[in-house]
Design an enzyme around this catalytic site. Sequence first.
Site, PDB file in Angstrom:
ATOM      1  N   ILE A  71       2.941  -7.968  -4.700  1.00  0.00           N
ATOM      2  CA  ILE A  71       2.710  -7.594  -3.299  1.00  0.00           C
ATOM      3  C   ILE A  71       1.355  -8.107  -2.824  1.00  0.00           C
ATOM      4  O   ILE A  71       0.773  -7.580  -1.880  1.00  0.00           O
ATOM      5  CB  ILE A  71       2.846  -6.075  -3.097  1.00  0.00           C
ATOM      6  CG1 ILE A  71       1.913  -5.306  -4.041  1.00  0.00           C
ATOM      7  CG2 ILE A  71       4.283  -5.641  -3.325  1.00  0.00           C
ATOM      8  CD1 ILE A  71       1.899  -3.793  -3.762  1.00  0.00           C
ATOM      9  N   THR A 115      -8.427 -11.166 -10.300  1.00  0.00           N
ATOM     10  CA  THR A 115      -7.510 -10.359  -9.479  1.00  0.00           C
ATOM     11  C   THR A 115      -7.859  -8.869  -9.570  1.00  0.00           C
ATOM     12  O   THR A 115      -7.682  -8.131  -8.606  1.00  0.00           O
ATOM     13  CB  THR A 115      -6.053 -10.600  -9.889  1.00  0.00           C
ATOM     14  OG1 THR A 115      -5.929 -10.386 -11.292  1.00  0.00           O
ATOM     15  CG2 THR A 115      -5.623 -12.019  -9.559  1.00  0.00           C
ATOM     16  N   GLY A 146       2.275  -0.835 -12.414  1.00  0.00           N
ATOM     17  CA  GLY A 146       3.066  -2.051 -12.538  1.00  0.00           C
ATOM     18  C   GLY A 146       2.704  -2.880 -13.753  1.00  0.00           C
ATOM     19  O   GLY A 146       3.551  -3.166 -14.618  1.00  0.00           O
ATOM     20  N   GLU A 185      -5.476   1.658  -7.431  1.00  0.00           N
ATOM     21  CA  GLU A 185      -5.901   2.747  -6.565  1.00  0.00           C
ATOM     22  C   GLU A 185      -7.273   3.315  -6.893  1.00  0.00           C
ATOM     23  O   GLU A 185      -7.932   3.909  -6.033  1.00  0.00           O
ATOM     24  CB  GLU A 185      -4.839   3.860  -6.605  1.00  0.00           C
ATOM     25  CG  GLU A 185      -3.760   3.633  -5.570  1.00  0.00           C
ATOM     26  CD  GLU A 185      -2.329   3.797  -6.085  1.00  0.00           C
ATOM     27  OE1 GLU A 185      -2.070   3.411  -7.241  1.00  0.00           O
ATOM     28  OE2 GLU A 185      -1.491   4.294  -5.331  1.00  0.00           O
ATOM     29  N   PHE A 202       0.832  -1.220   0.000  1.00  0.00           N
ATOM     30  CA  PHE A 202       0.000   0.000   0.000  1.00  0.00           C
ATOM     31  C   PHE A 202       0.857   1.256   0.000  1.00  0.00           C
ATOM     32  O   PHE A 202       0.506   2.270   0.590  1.00  0.00           O
ATOM     33  CB  PHE A 202      -0.980  -0.014   1.187  1.00  0.00           C
ATOM     34  CG  PHE A 202      -1.693  -1.331   1.334  1.00  0.00           C
ATOM     35  CD1 PHE A 202      -2.560  -1.760   0.351  1.00  0.00           C
ATOM     36  CD2 PHE A 202      -1.468  -2.152   2.418  1.00  0.00           C
ATOM     37  CE1 PHE A 202      -3.200  -2.985   0.451  1.00  0.00           C
ATOM     38  CE2 PHE A 202      -2.092  -3.376   2.526  1.00  0.00           C
ATOM     39  CZ  PHE A 202      -2.959  -3.795   1.541  1.00  0.00           C
TER      40      PHE A 202
END
Lengths: 696, 330
Positions: A456, A585, A499, A656, A230
Amino acid sequence: MSVLGRPLARLEGREKVTGSARYAFESSPPGVLYAWIVQSTIANGTIREIDSGEALGMPGVRFVMTWQNALALNDAGDAELLVLQSRQISYRGQVVALVLAETLEQAREAAAQVSVTYDSEPADVSLSTTHPRLYAPAYTNAMFATDSVVGDVEAALGAAPVTIDATYSTPAAFNNPMEPHATVAEWHGDDLDLLDATQGTNWARETISAVFGLPPESVRIRSQHVGGGFGSKGPTRPNAVLAAMAARLVGRPVKIAYTRQMMFGLSGYRSPTISHIRLAAEADGRLTAVSHEAFGQVSPIQEFVEQTAVPTRHMYAAPNRLTTHRVVALNLPTPSYMRGPGETPGLYALESGMDELAAALGIDPVELRILNEPAIDPESGEAFSSRNLVGCLRRGAERFGWSARDPRPAVRRDGRWLVGTGVAASIYPADVVPSTARITAYPNGRFELAVNATDIGTGARTVVMQIAADSLGVEASCIDVRIGDTALPAAAPAGASWGTASWGWAIMKAGAALLEALQTTPRIPDSGLSVLSDTAEEVAAMTKMARFAFGAQFVEARVDLESGEVTVPRMLGVFAAGRILNPRTARAQFVGGMTMGLSMALHEDAVVDANAADYANRDFASYHIAAHADVPDIDVEWLDEEDGNITPTGGKGVGEIGMVGTAAAVANAVWHATGIRVRDLPIHPDKLIEQLPSPY
Amino acid sequence: MKPFGYERPVDLAAAVTLLAERPDARVLAGGTNLVDLMRLGVERPGLLIDVNRLGMDGIEPMAGGGIRIGAGVRNSDLAGDIGVRTAFPLLAEAVLAGASGQLRNMASVGGNLLQRTRCLYFADTSKPCNKREPGSGCSALAGSSRELAVLGASESCIATFPGDMAVALSALGARVEFQTERGEHVVDIDDFYRDPGDHPELDTTLPPGAIITAVHVPGLPVSARSTYRKARDRRSFAFGLVTVAAALEVDDGIVQGVRLALGGVAHRPWRARRAEAELVGRPVAVAAIERAIDAELSEARPTPENAFKVPLVRRLVTGTLLRLAAEDGR
């Protein structure tokens, strides 16, 4: 059907749920020593004396590192990493010593016996819009302009028939991934090997090699599994520097992990924010001015300016616009990246203000936003690569049943509850940074993808596999994935929602080149046929455009008249984030983001104790994050969005956008339920109870 | 962590003897609070005496419709016991309102009675706290007090008792049974807990060397119609801002019997005897209830941060009693 777009489960899911996935701290090289941090108990001043004598005499204790015996470090641009370099203390909880022992328990107990005395100065910990030391920084985080002024906001406010002038505030927000920050450090001669809980090992290597004055090639950093970040694991944190320094000094491997309490201060957090919002509109709802003056804090040693007013530059068309940032250095820990820096607190303010404006105008909040939809990016004047906010709002309104909504606040009673609904809009940049990737074809029909991406917990490992398979036209099961290691081709850190796009572009380029190479290669050698790609040129050559993902969150809130407790039975998010590469995901990211937004709106509250000059609540019992019982069955949908002006992956990033508008939607729903506008998050019962009508 | 010894005595007598010999010992049951405090350095025992295998894990009927709950009974088992659920709904509800499923599976009845305050300063050894370190000062008075006491506090401590179960037990007038070297003792729960006064380091009147063995809950007709209401910052795994344990017996609209205890407002579960006395013989109506609870709150001394607890108590008690009155039995 392409491998892209398939809802594949996470590759490492079984390893994670069965506990066989190994995180950084779970590695114990032979001879490893355990480190425990001693933190300052004053917020401003200097260390007078450190007495390590008693600690050094305790069983198993091998070394106590302080400013007096630490290695000299180089400034890599982040003073947070200049640990143990001086007597100076600038905030409570700063590292003053590190104890190294044979076991964790020995190190912990000895740390409690390290005696530190201080010369203490008064500490300043109170953020306000009138603080005499507020200043205009040179730029905000991510190098945005501090101020931006278009037209004449004051004149427009003076002339407009309808205006809103309101101040919104958010408390400090602490990122708390399940896995705390942890590092295992081991030196081999002058080469350093780190296992680190980080969102990007290439960035970490840049930092570590600069701090220690090492050539980058002599530093290897790995992060096979990372238990959430985060943003807090974006930049290298003191844990990695301390472990590497200690390992160097004692000549043995060293491992370190933060406790949960240390996560509240040593890993970064979102600055508290205060946003002064002023809006001016014609009676028909068209905005004539938008003003967003943002205030935040930095620490005395390091400036990190939350770009709170930046999203306001891109959201709505208005001929006059003012966005500014002012900060003050306080004796509190150094703020850093926390999910959706800028957008998250900024949109809470702006989207609350838009809701207040809608009520003042008597215009539906969805329609008000659509009415002020800009044709081009208001800030840059550039075209949007695609902008489907209106589509999200319209589709969301339809799915949520918005058209039947009675706009009046505080009129829906169900038993002892007042019920209301709210909406907010979301925007987040769809950025990309250069990456490299290598794909190797083997004679047995398998392919190896090597890219220094980091997973992550988002499913990155799975998605890069899908992108590679798609680029090669093979099944995902033909791809072996290697990520999370600086020995692999360098790639972007996992952050800023960039990413997948950044890694994906490099992978697609490598895949295409490999297919070409295979055409001209009669027989793949046993050692394999490799292609290495680099997107630096492509990224640099991208035309200048405004590239953003958009979304709309709809929330139903129920407020208990008896207690002021708020519950959210229903949430919907509709997003336009380009091509969705893995629905499973991606959905988890949207749902997770909305959950964090809900948590921000209702629960998370870092309390500053001015007397102790500290954040008072520093564990999960007192810093409340939404529990399962607080989170409804969140409904998520996305629009099919084709955008030919972003990367070839077609995706805009989903990390986000789910979060950023959610808190405003919750606050707007609470207003619609009760007629009470809470302008200071979180919306705790005490902010409502005295204003609520009698339930009886 | 400070190194510590671990013993698992074979019977209660051995445990009591060992505890008397070792003033630095702590009794270990579920460990859900004690182990956390050991990690934080708040508790630094030299020895842990494990009482989990002393056979104190039964729930037995007592004369007059009461029950005896063994100190080792797990919170989950207590909340799930059909006898408890039927005769003492507020007790089962209170237990389920606390902690999380995992914690309730470990936490014991005896340990729950003895859990320490969640005042932020008690848990932070870098800051003064009279409860943790007598004479060091109270950080909460000038610090973060939003969740702390409004009733019965002192200049030296405004901590709250954090539990739920004990609030229900207080309303029920339960008694705490414990063993010392001198034998078995039973004390009313009202006398078990104490106000902080000048000795906030003492949560209870339990003498040194005592091991809690059971809780006695008397059979009461009023407890059949009872409930537990908890207001909190999130819907699970949060300590109460204010909680209400209430039992009500109504005949023809008139209160015949009432039991009322408050959590989250004081150093102890707060039995609202003054409100109870005001309510008996009066009609179940908003005005009468508010008058009664105002009498109870007349000595409330909130801080600016926790002043909201006063209206919160008033609303929660009123709503809870009105709902109980509206129930046609259970």
